[in-house]
Design a protein around this motif. Sequence first.
Motif, PDB file in Angstrom:
ATOM      1  N   LEU A  12       0.703  -1.118   0.040  1.00  0.00           N
ATOM      2  CA  LEU A  12       0.006   0.048  -0.097  1.00  0.00           C
ATOM      3  C   LEU A  12       0.641   1.080   0.209  1.00  0.00           C
ATOM      4  N   ALA A  13       1.908   1.483   0.982  1.00  0.00           N
ATOM      5  CA  ALA A  13       2.809   2.241   0.802  1.00  0.00           C
ATOM      6  C   ALA A  13       3.480   2.708  -0.316  1.00  0.00           C
ATOM      7  N   ALA A  14       3.893   1.510  -1.306  1.00  0.00           N
ATOM      8  CA  ALA A  14       4.484   1.624  -2.488  1.00  0.00           C
ATOM      9  C   ALA A  14       3.509   2.219  -3.429  1.00  0.00           C
ATOM     10  N   LEU A  15       2.439   1.738  -3.521  1.00  0.00           N
ATOM     11  CA  LEU A  15       1.444   2.295  -4.342  1.00  0.00           C
ATOM     12  C   LEU A  15       0.959   3.480  -4.139  1.00  0.00           C
ATOM     13  N   ARG A  17       3.412   5.776  -3.342  1.00  0.00           N
ATOM     14  CA  ARG A  17       4.396   6.626  -3.838  1.00  0.00           C
ATOM     15  C   ARG A  17       4.428   6.782  -5.372  1.00  0.00           C
ATOM     16  N   ASN A  18       4.070   5.421  -6.072  1.00  0.00           N
ATOM     17  CA  ASN A  18       3.763   5.138  -7.324  1.00  0.00           C
ATOM     18  C   ASN A  18       2.923   4.312  -7.682  1.00  0.00           C
ATOM     19  N   PRO A  19       1.407   5.070  -8.061  1.00  0.00           N
ATOM     20  CA  PRO A  19       0.473   4.126  -8.544  1.00  0.00           C
ATOM     21  C   PRO A  19       0.569   3.472  -9.631  1.00  0.00           C
ATOM     22  N   ALA A  20       1.526   3.485 -10.542  1.00  0.00           N
ATOM     23  CA  ALA A  20       1.844   2.710 -11.710  1.00  0.00           C
ATOM     24  C   ALA A  20       2.491   1.575 -11.451  1.00  0.00           C
ATOM     25  N   LEU A  21       2.866   1.275 -10.491  1.00  0.00           N
ATOM     26  CA  LEU A  21       3.769  -0.156 -10.067  1.00  0.00           C
ATOM     27  C   LEU A  21       2.989  -1.299 -10.533  1.00  0.00           C
ATOM     28  N   VAL A  32       9.368 -11.665  -3.638  1.00  0.00           N
ATOM     29  CA  VAL A  32       8.496 -12.735  -3.730  1.00  0.00           C
ATOM     30  C   VAL A  32       8.084 -12.990  -5.209  1.00  0.00           C
ATOM     31  N   SER A  33       7.390 -14.157  -5.494  1.00  0.00           N
ATOM     32  CA  SER A  33       6.884 -14.526  -6.585  1.00  0.00           C
ATOM     33  C   SER A  33       5.592 -13.613  -7.019  1.00  0.00           C
ATOM     34  N   SER A  34       5.885 -13.513  -8.610  1.00  0.00           N
ATOM     35  CA  SER A  34       4.464 -12.719  -9.142  1.00  0.00           C
ATOM     36  C   SER A  34       3.254 -13.486  -8.726  1.00  0.00           C
ATOM     37  N   GLU A  35       3.109 -14.739  -8.543  1.00  0.00           N
ATOM     38  CA  GLU A  35       1.993 -15.279  -7.879  1.00  0.00           C
ATOM     39  C   GLU A  35       1.594 -14.536  -6.597  1.00  0.00           C
ATOM     40  N   THR A  36       2.463 -14.638  -5.777  1.00  0.00           N
ATOM     41  CA  THR A  36       2.294 -14.109  -4.341  1.00  0.00           C
ATOM     42  C   THR A  36       1.757 -12.633  -4.290  1.00  0.00           C
ATOM     43  N   ILE A  37       2.475 -11.899  -5.142  1.00  0.00           N
ATOM     44  CA  ILE A  37       1.925 -10.501  -5.274  1.00  0.00           C
ATOM     45  C   ILE A  37       0.438 -10.406  -5.759  1.00  0.00           C
ATOM     46  N   ARG A  38       0.141 -11.296  -6.512  1.00  0.00           N
ATOM     47  CA  ARG A  38      -1.165 -11.302  -7.228  1.00  0.00           C
ATOM     48  C   ARG A  38      -2.193 -11.689  -6.159  1.00  0.00           C
ATOM     49  N   ARG A  39      -1.827 -12.578  -5.285  1.00  0.00           N
ATOM     50  CA  ARG A  39      -2.647 -13.327  -4.249  1.00  0.00           C
ATOM     51  C   ARG A  39      -2.931 -11.998  -3.277  1.00  0.00           C
ATOM     52  N   ASP A  40      -1.651 -11.428  -3.098  1.00  0.00           N
ATOM     53  CA  ASP A  40      -1.617 -10.111  -1.949  1.00  0.00           C
ATOM     54  C   ASP A  40      -2.609  -8.994  -2.692  1.00  0.00           C
ATOM     55  N   LEU A  41      -2.496  -8.740  -3.918  1.00  0.00           N
ATOM     56  CA  LEU A  41      -3.398  -7.816  -4.510  1.00  0.00           C
ATOM     57  C   LEU A  41      -4.715  -8.286  -4.528  1.00  0.00           C
ATOM     58  N   ALA A  42      -5.214  -9.474  -4.632  1.00  0.00           N
ATOM     59  CA  ALA A  42      -6.708  -9.852  -4.673  1.00  0.00           C
ATOM     60  C   ALA A  42      -7.229  -9.629  -3.111  1.00  0.00           C
ATOM     61  N   VAL A  43      -6.390  -9.831  -2.116  1.00  0.00           N
ATOM     62  CA  VAL A  43      -6.687  -9.592  -0.708  1.00  0.00           C
ATOM     63  C   VAL A  43      -7.233  -8.300  -0.469  1.00  0.00           C
ATOM     64  N   LEU A  44      -6.021  -7.459  -0.916  1.00  0.00           N
ATOM     65  CA  LEU A  44      -6.191  -5.885  -0.619  1.00  0.00           C
ATOM     66  C   LEU A  44      -7.422  -5.394  -1.264  1.00  0.00           C
ATOM     67  N   ASP A  45      -7.850  -6.028  -2.595  1.00  0.00           N
ATOM     68  CA  ASP A  45      -8.866  -5.481  -3.393  1.00  0.00           C
ATOM     69  C   ASP A  45     -10.067  -5.933  -2.789  1.00  0.00           C
ATOM     70  N   GLU A  46     -10.166  -7.273  -2.328  1.00  0.00           N
ATOM     71  CA  GLU A  46     -11.272  -7.517  -1.660  1.00  0.00           C
ATOM     72  C   GLU A  46     -11.668  -6.542  -0.302  1.00  0.00           C
ATOM     73  N   ALA A  47     -10.468  -6.132   0.362  1.00  0.00           N
ATOM     74  CA  ALA A  47     -10.886  -5.325   1.532  1.00  0.00           C
ATOM     75  C   ALA A  47     -11.035  -3.993   1.047  1.00  0.00           C
ATOM     76  N   TYR A  54      -5.131  -4.027 -15.237  1.00  0.00           N
ATOM     77  CA  TYR A  54      -4.405  -4.860 -15.662  1.00  0.00           C
ATOM     78  C   TYR A  54      -3.035  -4.844 -15.650  1.00  0.00           C
ATOM     79  N   GLY A  55      -2.454  -5.921 -15.057  1.00  0.00           N
ATOM     80  CA  GLY A  55      -0.945  -6.128 -14.926  1.00  0.00           C
ATOM     81  C   GLY A  55      -0.497  -5.409 -13.410  1.00  0.00           C
ATOM     82  N   GLY A  56      -1.442  -4.959 -12.677  1.00  0.00           N
ATOM     83  CA  GLY A  56      -0.944  -3.875 -11.388  1.00  0.00           C
ATOM     84  C   GLY A  56      -2.053  -3.649 -10.458  1.00  0.00           C
ATOM     85  N   ALA A  57      -1.951  -2.291  -9.979  1.00  0.00           N
ATOM     86  CA  ALA A  57      -3.177  -2.034  -8.944  1.00  0.00           C
ATOM     87  C   ALA A  57      -3.174  -0.641  -8.834  1.00  0.00           C
TER      88      ALA A  57
END
Length: 256
Positions: A12-15, A17-21, A32-47, A54-57
Amino acid sequence: MSKKSVRHEKILAALDRNPALRVNELSDEFGVSSETIRRDLAVLDEAGKISRTYGGAVRNVVFEPGLAERLKLQVRERWEIAEAALSLLDGVDTLFIGGGSTVLHFARALRRLSRPLYVLTPSFSVAMELSSNPRMRIMSLPGLFDGSEGLVHGPDTLAAIGKYSAPVAVLGVSGIDERGASGSFIAGAQVYSAMVEQSRRSLILADALKFDKRALVDIATWTPNIHLVTDSHPGRALSEAIKAGNAQITVASESK
């Protein structure tokens, strides 16, 4: 705090600073792996803390602290109400959408639609939530902005609503009783009443905690064009009042 929770906060802090990450950049940054990041983003999106792209958040901006606190309450019940309301929109191409915590859950469900939709809303949060779907055209209504509720209101808002009509309005309310639906924010209730007037059918999204409560301003009485979407059956007196007005009720647990 777990490693996952720490990573979520850092994402969240990184986004901020830079929303285009992108996913691959977040993966490299946190090791960490790209798959781990995608799972993290899914959790944060649900919250409701980010919106997937597409490709980020991108980081969600919450203008109204009161709404942010209410979003933490009755989450499962409100999400079920949102899904039930979504199932009632087959063929609808234009919507008025109000604001509030339950309606913001509805907006998060609605943004999954793959068909074109035109939305008119006084809520900045709803407009931002839906803007991530390129098939949706969003009209953010004009007016005076109230930061506590995240809504615009006033003569300009009412005049703009009066120029349009929609098959369906989707609204949240503060109270549901035998007389109808009511709101605690005077100016917001006036906006919602105008939406009810300019739509052929209004979906009132309200969890059971709103039952048998009356707020300051009337929004709608029980008539055939009012449809209550809720998480449980009202008590006998309220059910009879709704039935007497020929309004409809959908209980989320029974609509699956």
